[in-house]
Scaffold this active site. Structure first.
Site, PDB file in Angstrom:
ATOM      1  N   PHE A   1       3.066   5.953   8.615  1.00  0.00           N
ATOM      2  CA  PHE A   1       3.600   5.851   7.260  1.00  0.00           C
ATOM      3  C   PHE A   1       4.334   7.152   6.949  1.00  0.00           C
ATOM      4  CE2 PHE A   1      -0.784   4.290   7.755  1.00  0.00           C
ATOM      5  CZ  PHE A   1      -0.391   3.049   8.215  1.00  0.00           C
TER       6      PHE A   1
ATOM      7  N   ASP B   1       5.536   9.713   5.173  1.00  0.00           N
ATOM      8  CA  ASP B   1       5.363  10.330   3.851  1.00  0.00           C
ATOM      9  C   ASP B   1       5.870  11.766   3.913  1.00  0.00           C
ATOM     10  OD1 ASP B   1       3.434  11.427   5.486  1.00  0.00           O
ATOM     11  OD2 ASP B   1       1.942  11.571   3.891  1.00  0.00           O
TER      12      ASP B   1
ATOM     13  N   ASP C   1      -1.978   8.179  12.581  1.00  0.00           N
ATOM     14  CA  ASP C   1      -1.522   8.574  11.242  1.00  0.00           C
ATOM     15  C   ASP C   1      -2.660   9.190  10.437  1.00  0.00           C
ATOM     16  OD1 ASP C   1       0.656   7.987   8.900  1.00  0.00           O
ATOM     17  OD2 ASP C   1      -1.373   7.698   8.181  1.00  0.00           O
TER      18      ASP C   1
HETATM   19  N1  LIG Z   1       0.930   8.962   6.219  1.00  0.00           N
HETATM   20  C1  LIG Z   1       0.034   8.804   5.272  1.00  0.00           C
HETATM   21  N2  LIG Z   1       0.317   9.178   4.003  1.00  0.00           N
HETATM   22  C2  LIG Z   1      -0.617   9.013   3.055  1.00  0.00           C
HETATM   23  C3  LIG Z   1      -1.881   8.478   3.317  1.00  0.00           C
HETATM   24  C4  LIG Z   1      -2.582   8.460   2.095  1.00  0.00           C
HETATM   25  C5  LIG Z   1      -3.972   8.031   1.815  1.00  0.00           C
HETATM   26  N3  LIG Z   1      -4.450   7.021   2.688  1.00  0.00           N
HETATM   27  C6  LIG Z   1      -5.854   6.714   2.613  1.00  0.00           C
HETATM   28  C7  LIG Z   1      -6.250   5.849   3.721  1.00  0.00           C
HETATM   29  C8  LIG Z   1      -7.404   6.258   4.299  1.00  0.00           C
HETATM   30  C9  LIG Z   1      -7.875   7.516   3.760  1.00  0.00           C
HETATM   31  O1  LIG Z   1      -9.118   7.365   3.186  1.00  0.00           O
HETATM   32  C10 LIG Z   1      -6.751   7.922   2.786  1.00  0.00           C
HETATM   33  O2  LIG Z   1      -7.196   8.264   1.517  1.00  0.00           O
HETATM   34  C11 LIG Z   1      -1.709   8.977   1.137  1.00  0.00           C
HETATM   35  N4  LIG Z   1      -0.556   9.309   1.735  1.00  0.00           N
HETATM   36  C12 LIG Z   1       0.610  10.007   1.199  1.00  0.00           C
HETATM   37  O3  LIG Z   1       0.328  11.400   1.201  1.00  0.00           O
HETATM   38  C13 LIG Z   1       1.080  12.016   0.161  1.00  0.00           C
HETATM   39  C14 LIG Z   1       0.126  12.613  -0.853  1.00  0.00           C
HETATM   40  O4  LIG Z   1      -0.307  13.847  -0.477  1.00  0.00           O
HETATM   41  P1  LIG Z   1      -0.915  14.828  -1.614  1.00  0.00           P
HETATM   42  O5  LIG Z   1       0.253  15.124  -2.545  1.00  0.00           O
HETATM   43  O6  LIG Z   1      -1.405  16.026  -0.826  1.00  0.00           O
HETATM   44  O7  LIG Z   1      -2.004  14.068  -2.279  1.00  0.00           O
HETATM   45  C15 LIG Z   1       1.872  10.905  -0.525  1.00  0.00           C
HETATM   46  O8  LIG Z   1       3.139  10.771   0.078  1.00  0.00           O
HETATM   47  C16 LIG Z   1       1.002   9.700  -0.214  1.00  0.00           C
HETATM   48  O9  LIG Z   1       1.729   8.500  -0.319  1.00  0.00           O
HETATM   49  C17 LIG Z   1      -2.190   8.097   4.659  1.00  0.00           C
HETATM   50  O10 LIG Z   1      -3.267   7.621   5.012  1.00  0.00           O
HETATM   51  N5  LIG Z   1      -1.194   8.289   5.580  1.00  0.00           N
END
Ligand SMILES: Nc1nc2c(c(CN[C@H]3C=C[C@H](O)[C@@H]3O)cn2[C@@H]2O[C@H](COP(=O)(O)O)[C@@H](O)[C@H]2O)c(=O)[nH]1
Length: 303
Positions: free
Chosen positions: A210, A212, A280
């Site tokens: 994903f 991000d 990821d």
């Molecule tokens: N690639 C990727 N990006 C992810 C996540 C997750 C949360 N996934 C949940 C799934 C299982 C776990 O228990 C996680 O809680 C959020 N994001 C992204 O991060 C950024 C936020 O950052 P900060 O501003 O520091 O909070 C924002 O772009 C957000 O969209 C992920 O898994 N993969």
């Protein structure tokens, strides 16, 4: 998600601001001996889960709003996940579709227990109002059931019915598909329901990472992504990167491409078939623990 994989590779082969370093990928793969440390979904204990359709509704709303936290330095993904969870614990109907259609900015803030306007708040509200009610009888669980246990079909359905999930860009005249929030919704279902029930997908291996703003920063720190000097300066000085710019598309697409290369190499060298989701979550969890990482800053509803 062949379209995501193919368009990411297309960008990576023409990229000029970002380079994928295949030797560094090999070093990482050797270091981890072809296996990434397992990170459990909800290792933070911040998500709502009741093993039923309300969890699906929760995850859908969560991922409809899962973007752009950085403009407010105190706000993070955790606030969104735990805010929606406590809203549901107080009121099981808080995410019913007729309520979603009517939330205003101040009401959304109140729901999340956030004291000031959210970044790109009007867009968050607009996305909440999108047509769940008309298309799937108001239930995200119906959307998931319609996909017949296929991740690719679910992503196709979401992007067809909900314009806010159509995360794509134009790069050198070509349409590039990145689909971060649509794919993460599938991954969240799979993780929350442990591959059963609403989380059962026979083609879960088809989804990519994903793209991000955290994962690219970790790949850069690992040396897997190399940025040109102008882009490095912009990122390290926290300058904003324009949405849809070559730089932004290259950062995101090269991240997807690099992890697909990592998967291929792990398969060739160690005979293991890893999921991009697992890679990821490992990379993401490393990134959010490392507060010192500079990440690219783009105002976007997509990630
Ligand atoms: N690639 C990727 N990006 C992810 C996540 C997750 C949360 N996934 C949940 C799934 C299982 C776990 O228990 C996680 O809680 C959020 N994001 C992204 O991060 C950024 C936020 O950052 P900060 O501003 O520091 O909070 C924002 O772009 C957000 O969209 C992920 O898994 N993969």
């Amino acid at each position: 998600m062949e379209a995501v994989r193919a368009s990411a590779a297309w960008v990576a082969s023409r990229s000029s601001h970002v380079t994928v370093d295949l030797q560094e990928i090999e070093k990482v793969v050797d270091q981890i001996q072809g296996d990434v440390p397992k990170v459990e979904w909800d290792y933070e204990g911040i998500h709502y889960f009741d093993n039923g359709p309300l969890t699906v509704q929760y995850l859908f709303v969560l991922d409809a709003l899962n973007f752009c936290f950085w403009p407010d330095k105190d706000l993070s993904y955790d606030h969104l996940a735990s805010g929606l969870k406590s809203a549901l614990e107080k009121d099981k109907n808080a995410l019913d579709s007729d309520r979603l259609q009517n939330y205003t900015g101040p009401q959304l803030r109140q729901l999340l227990n956030w004291p000031r306007p959210l970044p790109i708040e009007e867009e968050r509200v607009r996305l909440l109002h999108e047509e769940l009610k008309r298309s799937f009888g108001g239930q995200a669980a119906n959307l998931v059931k319609s996909a017949g246990n296929s991740a690719a079909t679910l992503i196709e359905l979401i992007t067809r019915h909900f314009p806010g999930f159509r995360d794509h860009s134009l790069y050198k005249g070509h349409q590039v598909f990145l689909y971060k929030r649509a794919q993460i919704f599938v991954a969240d279902l799979w993780g929350a329901f442990k591959g059963q029930n609403y989380g059962e997908f026979h083609d879960i291996n088809s989804i990519t990472i994903f793209a991000d703003y955290i994962v690219p920063a970790v790949l850069r720190e690992l040396g897997v992504l190399k940025y040109g000097s102008n882009l490095s300066c912009s990122i390290d000085s926290n300058s904003e990167i324009v949405p849809g710019s070559e730089e932004e598309v290259e950062i995101r697409a090269c991240s997807i491409y690099a992890v697909e290369k990592m998967r291929d190499l792990i398969s060739k060298k160690f005979g293991k078939q890893l999921l991009s989701i697992d890679i990821d979550l490992w990379l993401w969890s490393c990134g959010v623990q490392n507060m010192a990482l500079s990440h690219h800053r783009t105002l976007s509803i997509y990630y």
